[in-house]
Design an enzyme around this catalytic site. Structure first.
Site, PDB file in Angstrom:
ATOM      1  N   ARG A 138      51.249  45.029  24.356  1.00 11.80           N
ATOM      2  CA  ARG A 138      50.054  45.911  24.376  1.00 11.80           C
ATOM      3  C   ARG A 138      48.750  45.154  24.567  1.00 11.80           C
ATOM      4  NH1 ARG A 138      53.022  47.971  20.149  1.00 11.80           N
ATOM      5  NH2 ARG A 138      54.215  49.814  20.727  1.00 11.80           N
ATOM      6  N   LYS A 142      39.323  44.497  36.530  1.00 13.47           N
ATOM      7  CA  LYS A 142      40.353  45.352  37.135  1.00 13.47           C
ATOM      8  C   LYS A 142      41.595  44.513  37.390  1.00 13.47           C
ATOM      9  CE  LYS A 142      37.700  48.705  39.839  1.00 13.47           C
ATOM     10  NZ  LYS A 142      37.575  49.201  41.226  1.00 13.47           N
ATOM     11  N   GLU A 164      32.912  39.637  50.884  1.00  9.46           N
ATOM     12  CA  GLU A 164      32.491  40.333  49.655  1.00  9.46           C
ATOM     13  C   GLU A 164      31.103  39.846  49.215  1.00  9.46           C
ATOM     14  OE1 GLU A 164      34.064  42.844  48.284  1.00  9.46           O
ATOM     15  OE2 GLU A 164      36.204  42.666  48.747  1.00  9.46           O
ATOM     16  N   LYS A 213      27.472  41.515  41.051  1.00  7.03           N
ATOM     17  CA  LYS A 213      28.611  42.278  40.526  1.00  7.03           C
ATOM     18  C   LYS A 213      28.485  42.463  39.015  1.00  7.03           C
ATOM     19  CE  LYS A 213      33.566  42.908  40.458  1.00  7.03           C
ATOM     20  NZ  LYS A 213      34.853  42.658  41.101  1.00  7.03           N
ATOM     21  N   GLU A 270      33.995  52.170  36.068  1.00  6.90           N
ATOM     22  CA  GLU A 270      33.820  52.820  37.367  1.00  6.90           C
ATOM     23  C   GLU A 270      33.700  54.333  37.289  1.00  6.90           C
ATOM     24  OE1 GLU A 270      36.187  51.133  40.459  1.00  6.90           O
ATOM     25  OE2 GLU A 270      35.542  52.591  41.917  1.00  6.90           O
ATOM     26  N   ARG A 279      29.096  51.746  39.601  1.00 10.44           N
ATOM     27  CA  ARG A 279      30.018  50.746  40.124  1.00 10.44           C
ATOM     28  C   ARG A 279      30.498  51.110  41.528  1.00 10.44           C
ATOM     29  NH1 ARG A 279      34.393  47.404  36.540  1.00 10.44           N
ATOM     30  NH2 ARG A 279      35.418  46.320  38.244  1.00 10.44           N
ATOM     31  N   ASN A 302      31.883  49.613  46.298  1.00  9.74           N
ATOM     32  CA  ASN A 302      32.806  50.131  47.321  1.00  9.74           C
ATOM     33  C   ASN A 302      32.187  50.173  48.707  1.00  9.74           C
ATOM     34  OD1 ASN A 302      35.039  50.524  45.730  1.00  9.74           O
ATOM     35  ND2 ASN A 302      34.352  52.536  45.046  1.00  9.74           N
ATOM     36  N   HIS A 359      34.228  49.678  51.726  1.00 10.70           N
ATOM     37  CA  HIS A 359      35.628  49.800  51.306  1.00 10.70           C
ATOM     38  C   HIS A 359      36.283  51.123  51.690  1.00 10.70           C
ATOM     39  CE1 HIS A 359      34.766  46.129  49.194  1.00 10.70           C
ATOM     40  NE2 HIS A 359      35.989  46.050  48.706  1.00 10.70           N
ATOM     41  N   HIS A 387      39.434  50.265  53.397  1.00 10.25           N
ATOM     42  CA  HIS A 387      40.778  50.554  52.860  1.00 10.25           C
ATOM     43  C   HIS A 387      41.629  51.313  53.873  1.00 10.25           C
ATOM     44  CE1 HIS A 387      39.394  50.057  48.431  1.00 10.25           C
ATOM     45  NE2 HIS A 387      39.985  48.962  48.857  1.00 10.25           N
ATOM     46  N   HIS A 439      41.864  41.533  53.328  1.00  8.65           N
ATOM     47  CA  HIS A 439      40.990  42.523  52.682  1.00  8.65           C
ATOM     48  C   HIS A 439      39.517  42.383  53.111  1.00  8.65           C
ATOM     49  CE1 HIS A 439      39.499  45.159  49.524  1.00  8.65           C
ATOM     50  NE2 HIS A 439      38.640  44.212  49.180  1.00  8.65           N
TER      51      HIS A 439
HETATM   52  N1  LIG Z   1      40.630  42.910  40.774  1.00  6.90           N
HETATM   53  C1  LIG Z   1      39.675  43.127  41.642  1.00  6.90           C
HETATM   54  O1  LIG Z   1      38.584  43.571  41.304  1.00  6.90           O
HETATM   55  C2  LIG Z   1      39.916  42.800  43.077  1.00  6.90           C
HETATM   56  C3  LIG Z   1      38.853  42.804  43.986  1.00  6.90           C
HETATM   57  C4  LIG Z   1      39.109  42.438  45.304  1.00  6.90           C
HETATM   58  C5  LIG Z   1      40.388  42.086  45.687  1.00  6.90           C
HETATM   59  N2  LIG Z   1      41.406  42.084  44.789  1.00  6.90           N
HETATM   60  C6  LIG Z   1      42.763  41.698  45.158  1.00  6.90           C
HETATM   61  O2  LIG Z   1      42.769  40.324  45.496  1.00  6.90           O
HETATM   62  C7  LIG Z   1      43.872  40.076  46.372  1.00  6.90           C
HETATM   63  C8  LIG Z   1      43.454  39.149  47.479  1.00  6.90           C
HETATM   64  O3  LIG Z   1      43.004  37.953  46.930  1.00  6.90           O
HETATM   65  P1  LIG Z   1      42.880  36.634  47.829  1.00  6.90           P
HETATM   66  O4  LIG Z   1      42.160  36.952  49.062  1.00  6.90           O
HETATM   67  O5  LIG Z   1      42.390  35.573  46.927  1.00  6.90           O
HETATM   68  O6  LIG Z   1      44.383  36.383  48.271  1.00  6.90           O
HETATM   69  P2  LIG Z   1      45.558  35.473  47.670  1.00  6.90           P
HETATM   70  O7  LIG Z   1      45.554  35.490  46.199  1.00  6.90           O
HETATM   71  O8  LIG Z   1      46.775  35.897  48.365  1.00  6.90           O
HETATM   72  O9  LIG Z   1      45.137  34.001  48.137  1.00  6.90           O
HETATM   73  C9  LIG Z   1      45.076  33.703  49.499  1.00  6.90           C
HETATM   74  C10 LIG Z   1      46.010  32.550  49.889  1.00  6.90           C
HETATM   75  O10 LIG Z   1      45.350  31.338  49.579  1.00  6.90           O
HETATM   76  C11 LIG Z   1      46.191  30.501  48.805  1.00  6.90           C
HETATM   77  N3  LIG Z   1      45.276  29.763  47.940  1.00  6.90           N
HETATM   78  C12 LIG Z   1      44.551  30.239  46.898  1.00  6.90           C
HETATM   79  N4  LIG Z   1      43.726  29.294  46.442  1.00  6.90           N
HETATM   80  C13 LIG Z   1      43.931  28.197  47.190  1.00  6.90           C
HETATM   81  C14 LIG Z   1      43.353  26.908  47.227  1.00  6.90           C
HETATM   82  N5  LIG Z   1      42.354  26.562  46.400  1.00  6.90           N
HETATM   83  N6  LIG Z   1      43.802  26.015  48.133  1.00  6.90           N
HETATM   84  C15 LIG Z   1      44.771  26.366  49.013  1.00  6.90           C
HETATM   85  N7  LIG Z   1      45.338  27.579  49.051  1.00  6.90           N
HETATM   86  C16 LIG Z   1      44.918  28.480  48.152  1.00  6.90           C
HETATM   87  C17 LIG Z   1      47.163  31.423  48.126  1.00  6.90           C
HETATM   88  O11 LIG Z   1      48.367  30.754  47.867  1.00  6.90           O
HETATM   89  C18 LIG Z   1      47.338  32.518  49.167  1.00  6.90           C
HETATM   90  O12 LIG Z   1      48.318  32.148  50.101  1.00  6.90           O
HETATM   91  C19 LIG Z   1      44.353  41.424  46.852  1.00  6.90           C
HETATM   92  O13 LIG Z   1      45.572  41.727  46.242  1.00  6.90           O
HETATM   93  C20 LIG Z   1      43.271  42.387  46.386  1.00  6.90           C
HETATM   94  O14 LIG Z   1      43.773  43.670  46.093  1.00  6.90           O
HETATM   95  C21 LIG Z   1      41.178  42.430  43.491  1.00  6.90           C
HETATM   96 ZN   LIG Z   2      36.880  44.277  48.036  1.00  4.91          ZN
END
Ligand SMILES: NC(=O)c1ccc[n+]([C@@H]2O[C@H](COP(=O)([O-])OP(=O)(O)OC[C@H]3O[C@@H](n4cnc5c(N)ncnc54)[C@H](O)[C@@H]3O)[C@@H](O)[C@H]2O)c1
Ligand SMILES: [Zn+2]
Length: 343
Positions: A114, A136, A178, A214, A224, A228, A232, A235, A239, A257
């Site tokens: 939990r 999130k 972003e 942010k 949200e 907030r 978006n 987005h 999306h 993304h």
């Molecule tokens: N929680 C939120 O508020 C929020 C906001 C925006 C996006 N997201 C989520 O984030 C995700 C995308 O995140 P992302 O773009 O970081 O993708 P990711 O986590 O897949 O990372 C991108 C790639 O880079 C590699 N990598 C990461 N750090 C590295 C480093 N320092 N050196 C070498 N390689 C590295 C990873 O292995 C991966 O292959 C999506 O799932 C999206 O939905 C969440």
């Molecule tokens: Zn985003």
């Protein structure tokens, strides 16, 4: 640099400093408790090791890289590994990776017994600029993104820009979308940094200013329900494009993304000269400004978007640099927004 997210009892510090990965112990209790370190096989293993070296009892768990890991199966595997490690309510999960590891790790921490402590050490620009703060957490169901999740704030977020040196260029740029978003809706000086076109050199300032935008917005609206929505910007269409083109990592010719968000921002800017400036920044960075996608399919997707409420949808528009407005528009206006002429 330090920022504090002010969320009453859920408040936490965001530490931004070159080389800080080796100093997590200064900001969090890593001894006399079990530390479960989640990372993926694309993140250099040395980063998770650096955290483990500061703990008295750590376990590193490595998931396959890519969006595909934000699924029920991997979620279950991680929880089982946490249980096998003998974790109790007083132990902690540390995410060392991009948004995938952060979202999954946060959701595991939110739901194991939990809810237990969570620390985020984001290693991609997207995660350092955006996803690691805000609380999130989520996983996907099939191709439906972030449909199962929780609001779960971290104890501390530790951002070390040095780790970006190993990040592939396309991922580096993807996350900057972003930051550009944050600049356009709320910080003209951040936008000016982009027009300078030396993002590697200015990365600390870019991260800092984006996080400040942010943080300010999340503080007003942790869950949200109102302001907030500004985050978006880009987005709603983004999306839609993401769902139709597919997420790169899942689909071969898909887009990331941030790339989809970049495409989604342009039609939402009302000031033509700002559209031109934004397009110039995106081109210089190497973000897409045009992509071939089936607009009808994107439209269908937007109609199903979870932000759609009955006959209308809320979109974020930018009348000029540094300001935004939420517009509730009738679904019937969506085709015009996408530049589709319907009979
Ligand atoms: N929680 C939120 O508020 C929020 C906001 C925006 C996006 N997201 C989520 O984030 C995700 C995308 O995140 P992302 O773009 O970081 O993708 P990711 O986590 O897949 O990372 C991108 C790639 O880079 C590699 N990598 C990461 N750090 C590295 C480093 N320092 N050196 C070498 N390689 C590295 C990873 O292995 C991966 O292959 C999506 O799932 C999206 O939905 C969440
Ligand atoms: Zn985003």
């Amino acid at each position: 640099m330090k920022l504090t997210m002010q969320l009453k009892k859920n408040s936490y510090d965001i530490i931004l400093k070159r080389g800080c990965l080796k100093n997590l112990y200064q900001f969090a209790n890593l001894v006399n408790r079990k530390v479960f370190i989640l990372t993926d096989d694309g993140v250099p293993a040395a980063y998770a090791r650096t955290i483990a070296d500061q703990c008295s009892d750590a376990r590193i768990y490595t998931i396959p890289q890519g969006e595909g890991s934000k699924c029920l199966k991997v979620y279950g595997n991680v929880l089982e590994a946490m249980l096998a490690f003998g974790m109790s309510r007083r132990d902690v999960v540390v995410a060392v990776g991009g948004g995938v590891v952060g979202d999954l790790g946060g959701f595991c921490a939110a739901t194991y017994m939990r809810g237990i402590d969570f620390i985020n050490c984001p290693t991609s620009t997207l995660a350092q600029i955006d996803s690691s703060i805000g609380g999130k957490t989520a996983i996907d169901l099939g191709e439906t993104k972030n449909i199962v999740g929780a609001f779960w704030q971290p104890q501390v977020v530790l951002i070390d820009p040095d780790v970006l040196a190993t990040l592939p260029r396309r991922h580096f740029v993807n996350g900057l979308a972003e930051a550009l978003k944050a600049g356009i809706i709320a910080d003209p000086e951040l936008f000016a940094l982009f027009e300078k076109n030396t993002p590697e050199e200015d990365i600390e300032q870019i991260i800092y200013r984006s996080l400040r935008v942010k943080k300010h917005i999340v503080e007003q609206d942790e869950r949200e329900q109102g302001p907030r929505a500004a985050l978006n910007f880009g987005h709603t269409i983004g999306h839609g494009i993401e769902a139709v083109k597919g997420i790169r990592g899942r689909r071969k010719n898909g887009l990331y993304h941030g790339e989809c968000v970049a495409l989604g921002m342009l039609p939402m800017i009302e000031d033509n000269s700002l559209v031109k400036r934004t397009r110039a920044v995106m081109r210089a960075l190497g973000l897409p400004t045009r992509a071939a996608y089936d607009k009808q399919k994107v439209l269908e997707q937007m109609r199903h978007d979870k932000k759609g409420r009955g006959d209308s949808i809320t979109v974020i528009r930018v009348p000029g640099l540094g300001c935004w407005r939420a517009d509730k528009i009738p679904m019937a206006e969506l085709p015009t927004l996408l530049g589709i002429e319907e009979e």
